[in-house]
Design a protein around this motif. Structure first.
Motif, PDB file in Angstrom:
ATOM      1  N   ARG A   1       1.657  18.691 -58.025  1.00 39.99           N
ATOM      2  CA  ARG A   1       3.003  18.682 -57.443  1.00 39.99           C
ATOM      3  C   ARG A   1       3.572  20.102 -57.416  1.00 39.99           C
ATOM      4  NH1 ARG A   1       6.060  14.521 -56.963  1.00 39.99           N
ATOM      5  NH2 ARG A   1       8.199  14.768 -56.367  1.00 39.99           N
TER       6      ARG A   1
ATOM      7  N   TRP B   1      -5.378  20.169 -48.021  1.00 39.76           N
ATOM      8  CA  TRP B   1      -5.898  18.950 -48.633  1.00 39.76           C
ATOM      9  C   TRP B   1      -6.933  19.313 -49.690  1.00 39.76           C
ATOM     10  CZ3 TRP B   1     -10.576  16.117 -46.395  1.00 39.76           C
ATOM     11  CH2 TRP B   1     -10.872  14.970 -47.144  1.00 39.76           C
TER      12      TRP B   1
ATOM     13  N   ARG C   1       5.697  17.047 -46.382  1.00 34.27           N
ATOM     14  CA  ARG C   1       5.389  15.758 -46.993  1.00 34.27           C
ATOM     15  C   ARG C   1       4.261  16.046 -47.960  1.00 34.27           C
ATOM     16  NH1 ARG C   1       6.461  10.837 -43.455  1.00 34.27           N
ATOM     17  NH2 ARG C   1       8.034  11.604 -42.031  1.00 34.27           N
ATOM     18  N   GLN C   2       4.304  15.387 -49.099  1.00 32.04           N
ATOM     19  CA  GLN C   2       3.325  15.689 -50.131  1.00 32.04           C
ATOM     20  C   GLN C   2       2.831  14.407 -50.771  1.00 32.04           C
ATOM     21  OE1 GLN C   2       4.737  18.706 -52.849  1.00 32.04           O
ATOM     22  NE2 GLN C   2       3.533  17.869 -54.509  1.00 32.04           N
ATOM     23  N   THR C   3       1.527  14.357 -51.045  1.00 32.63           N
ATOM     24  CA  THR C   3       0.951  13.287 -51.849  1.00 32.63           C
ATOM     25  C   THR C   3       0.230  13.960 -53.008  1.00 32.63           C
ATOM     26  OG1 THR C   3      -1.215  13.196 -50.773  1.00 32.63           O
ATOM     27  CG2 THR C   3       0.559  11.902 -49.754  1.00 32.63           C
ATOM     28  N   MET C   4      -0.482  13.180 -53.773  1.00 27.45           N
ATOM     29  CA  MET C   4      -1.211  13.738 -54.903  1.00 27.45           C
ATOM     30  C   MET C   4      -2.274  14.751 -54.461  1.00 27.45           C
ATOM     31  SD  MET C   4      -3.319  11.731 -57.836  1.00 27.45           S
ATOM     32  CE  MET C   4      -4.966  11.835 -57.149  1.00 27.45           C
ATOM     33  N   ASN C   5      -2.852  14.547 -53.284  1.00 26.25           N
ATOM     34  CA  ASN C   5      -3.980  15.370 -52.848  1.00 26.25           C
ATOM     35  C   ASN C   5      -3.680  16.328 -51.716  1.00 26.25           C
ATOM     36  OD1 ASN C   5      -5.767  14.166 -54.682  1.00 26.25           O
ATOM     37  ND2 ASN C   5      -6.071  12.450 -53.291  1.00 26.25           N
TER      38      ASN C   5
END
Length: 175
Positions: free
Chosen positions: A14, A59, A38-42
């Motif tokens: 993060r 990524w 936009r953000q995800t775990m990966n």
């Protein structure tokens, strides 16, 4: 279960993606600093305007030990086809500016990308800065071509509506 040792100075994903986005924003010219994320775990996605399905992406693919930096076309088969053809017309110039390692690829019928791969390193502030530099270079080189694609109507400025949930609406209901 094997415990992972954290590299000294390593960031959480993060924080790593947050640092990367902040560094990119600082390095970009003023007229390109107003992007959304936009953000995800990966992964981290960066986009301009309403169509978040056409975005820059960093990524982390831990399984392959790679980090991808690229521009993704994910707004459906028609716009993906048109954008791939549009960028292919300039691929020699793009490779001249970004490097021969950059590839333009259709991944699925409705998804394609223009990208490069890096080896995964510990998620340090220094690694975030280096990847931010590549992301900024991608934006500098590719955004004018993407803006031209929007102007020519090759892709919509707003995202194509998803039909994924529509297919499942009503299932399990009793009529």
């Amino acid at each position: 279960m094997v415990a992972r040792r954290k590299t000294p100075g390593a960031l959480s994903r993060r924080d790593f993606f947050g640092d990367l986005a902040d560094a990119a924003r600082r390095e970009l010219p003023l007229d390109r600093q107003d992007f959304e994320t936009r953000q995800t775990m990966n992964l981290l996605k960066v986009h301009y305007g309403a169509n978040y399905r056409i975005h820059y992406e960093v990524w982390i693919n831990a399984e392959k030990g790679q980090v991808e930096v690229g521009l993704h076309f994910e707004d459906g088969p028609a716009s993906t086809e048109r954008l791939l053809a549009h960028f292919d017309l300039s691929i020699l110039e793009i490779k001249h500016e970004l490097g021969a390692q950059v590839e333009l690829e259709r991944w699925t019928r409705s998804w394609g990308h223009l990208f490069e791969l890096h080896e995964v390193e510990p998620l340090t502030p220094q690694f975030a800065e280096r990847l931010a530099g590549r992301l900024v270079r991608f934006i500098d080189v590719l955004q004018p071509l993407l803006d031209e694609g929007y102007e020519r109507g090759l892709a919509p400025r707003t995202p194509h509506p998803s039909t994924f949930h529509e297919r499942f609406r009503g299932r399990g209901r009793r009529g």
